[in-house]
Design an enzyme around this catalytic site. Structure first.
Site, PDB file in Angstrom:
ATOM      1  N   ASN A  89       0.413  -1.522  -0.059  1.00  0.00           N
ATOM      2  CA  ASN A  89       0.059  -0.031   0.186  1.00  0.00           C
ATOM      3  C   ASN A  89       0.751   1.479  -0.599  1.00  0.00           C
ATOM      4  O   ASN A  89       0.404   2.303  -0.947  1.00  0.00           O
ATOM      5  CB  ASN A  89      -1.233   0.185   1.632  1.00  0.00           C
ATOM      6  CG  ASN A  89      -1.622   1.918   1.231  1.00  0.00           C
ATOM      7  OD1 ASN A  89      -3.099   1.499   1.218  1.00  0.00           O
ATOM      8  ND2 ASN A  89      -1.154   1.640   2.720  1.00  0.00           N
ATOM      9  N   SER A 150      -3.626   2.778  -9.061  1.00  0.00           N
ATOM     10  CA  SER A 150      -4.576   4.185  -9.196  1.00  0.00           C
ATOM     11  C   SER A 150      -5.106   3.830 -10.783  1.00  0.00           C
ATOM     12  O   SER A 150      -5.166   3.626 -12.010  1.00  0.00           O
ATOM     13  CB  SER A 150      -3.848   4.819  -9.250  1.00  0.00           C
ATOM     14  OG  SER A 150      -4.907   5.828  -9.342  1.00  0.00           O
ATOM     15  N   TYR A 162       3.478   9.089 -11.397  1.00  0.00           N
ATOM     16  CA  TYR A 162       2.812   8.431 -10.685  1.00  0.00           C
ATOM     17  C   TYR A 162       2.395   7.894 -11.710  1.00  0.00           C
ATOM     18  O   TYR A 162       1.705   6.616 -11.496  1.00  0.00           O
ATOM     19  CB  TYR A 162       1.779   9.045  -9.880  1.00  0.00           C
ATOM     20  CG  TYR A 162       1.486   8.862  -9.172  1.00  0.00           C
ATOM     21  CD1 TYR A 162       1.518   8.097  -8.051  1.00  0.00           C
ATOM     22  CD2 TYR A 162      -0.136   8.939  -9.531  1.00  0.00           C
ATOM     23  CE1 TYR A 162       0.768   7.546  -6.712  1.00  0.00           C
ATOM     24  CE2 TYR A 162      -1.174   8.197  -8.431  1.00  0.00           C
ATOM     25  CZ  TYR A 162      -0.767   7.568  -7.586  1.00  0.00           C
ATOM     26  OH  TYR A 162      -1.759   6.931  -6.546  1.00  0.00           O
ATOM     27  N   ALA A 164       3.305   6.171 -14.476  1.00  0.00           N
ATOM     28  CA  ALA A 164       4.614   5.453 -14.674  1.00  0.00           C
ATOM     29  C   ALA A 164       4.377   3.859 -13.617  1.00  0.00           C
ATOM     30  O   ALA A 164       4.760   3.040 -13.596  1.00  0.00           O
ATOM     31  CB  ALA A 164       5.499   6.026 -14.996  1.00  0.00           C
ATOM     32  N   SER A 165       4.144   5.194 -12.350  1.00  0.00           N
ATOM     33  CA  SER A 165       4.767   3.580 -11.174  1.00  0.00           C
ATOM     34  C   SER A 165       3.690   2.907 -11.138  1.00  0.00           C
ATOM     35  O   SER A 165       3.235   1.651 -10.636  1.00  0.00           O
ATOM     36  CB  SER A 165       4.972   4.328 -10.184  1.00  0.00           C
ATOM     37  OG  SER A 165       3.838   4.638  -9.423  1.00  0.00           O
ATOM     38  N   LYS A 166       2.059   3.315 -10.920  1.00  0.00           N
ATOM     39  CA  LYS A 166       0.797   2.888 -11.335  1.00  0.00           C
ATOM     40  C   LYS A 166       0.512   2.025 -12.340  1.00  0.00           C
ATOM     41  O   LYS A 166       0.524   0.787 -11.636  1.00  0.00           O
ATOM     42  CB  LYS A 166      -0.646   3.775 -10.653  1.00  0.00           C
ATOM     43  CG  LYS A 166       0.032   4.427  -9.327  1.00  0.00           C
ATOM     44  CD  LYS A 166      -0.183   3.473  -7.835  1.00  0.00           C
ATOM     45  CE  LYS A 166       0.307   4.428  -7.081  1.00  0.00           C
ATOM     46  NZ  LYS A 166       0.357   3.436  -5.721  1.00  0.00           N
TER      47      LYS A 166
END
Length: 252
Positions: A89, A150, A162, A164-166
């Protein structure tokens, strides 16, 4: 998986979604290994877990540090004797445009701004997922690993890092589900839309109103509704390698 007496680790458990998930799982009888870089923030979550009638332990850990992650998961197995689940998380946002141009001057998103989000959201998820899977295999225990993605994984203005990370953590959940099924380990991810948190509560009322108008259900989601999705993934033994979208119908 039956949640009663299952040992579940949660990163970013010091507040927000992590805290809501911990409280919900504790009410189902799960034992919680609470992980956060802010050790003090874990005290409130630990109190909620105990108030719900379950057991928990707090572990201060920087999930971007490989040695700290290895040490933390080793301690969890030593303290509880087993690990049955993990919720990846923990995450951060450092939004910004790739380029800003004003009066002919070009300002670029820095590598540091991009990398900081990838370090926590992607590297941290990888390290914790790897160590959790390793602990489950070593003890020959069936388990579940859940990543928090997300709706922004589809791409969103001002969120190069963000988004790209999700997208990455969602595809990791799919990949791990295919790789780890032979060990009795299931995986999944949830992709929340706009969720009511301490951060959104600080927004101006007119900004909140505009945001909610863009959502077909005309409201933000709650942390409790996100926790319900996590509960479903844990309990449904035929769910693996998939992403649950819980966004009120919004599409970015």
């Amino acid at each position: 998986m039956k949640l009663n007496n299952a040992v579940i680790a949660i990163t970013g458990a010091g507040g927000g979604l992590g805290q809501a998930m911990a409280e919900m799982l504790a009410a189902q009888g799960a034992k919680l290994a609470l992980i956060d870089v802010n050790s003090e923030a874990l005290n409130a979550t630990l109190s909620l877990v105990e108030k719900a009638g379950s057991q928990g332990r707090a572990y201060g850990c920087d999930i971007t540090n490989e040695q700290q992650v290895e040490k933390t998961f080793s301690a969890i197995v030593s303290d509880f004797g087993v690990l049955n689940g993990l919720i990846n998380n923990a995450g951060i946002m450092r939004d910004g445009m790739l380029l800003k141009v004003k009066d002919g001057q070009v300002n670029k998103m820095s590598l540091a701004q991009f990398q900081s989000v990838l370090d926590v959201n992607v590297v941290g998820t990888f390290l914790c997922g790897r160590e959790a899977a390793s602990a489950m295999v070593a003890s020959q225990s069936a388990g579940v690993i859940i990543n928090i993605s997300s709706v922004s994984r589809a791409g969103n203005i001002g969120q190069t890092n963000y988004s790209a990370s999700k997208a990455a953590v969602a595809t990791m959940a799919v990949t791990w589900g295919k790789e780890l099924a032979r060990f009795g380990i299931r995986t999944g991810a949830i992709a929340p839309g706009v969720v009511k948190t301490a951060m959104t509560e600080q927004m101006k009322p007119e900004a909140i109103a505009r945001m909610e108008q863009a959502i077909p259900l005309k409201r933000m989601g709650s942390a409790e509704e996100m926790a319900q999705c996590v509960k479903f993934i844990f309990e449904n033994d035929y769910f693996t390698a998939r992403v649950l979208e819980i966004d009120g119908g919004i599409r970015i």
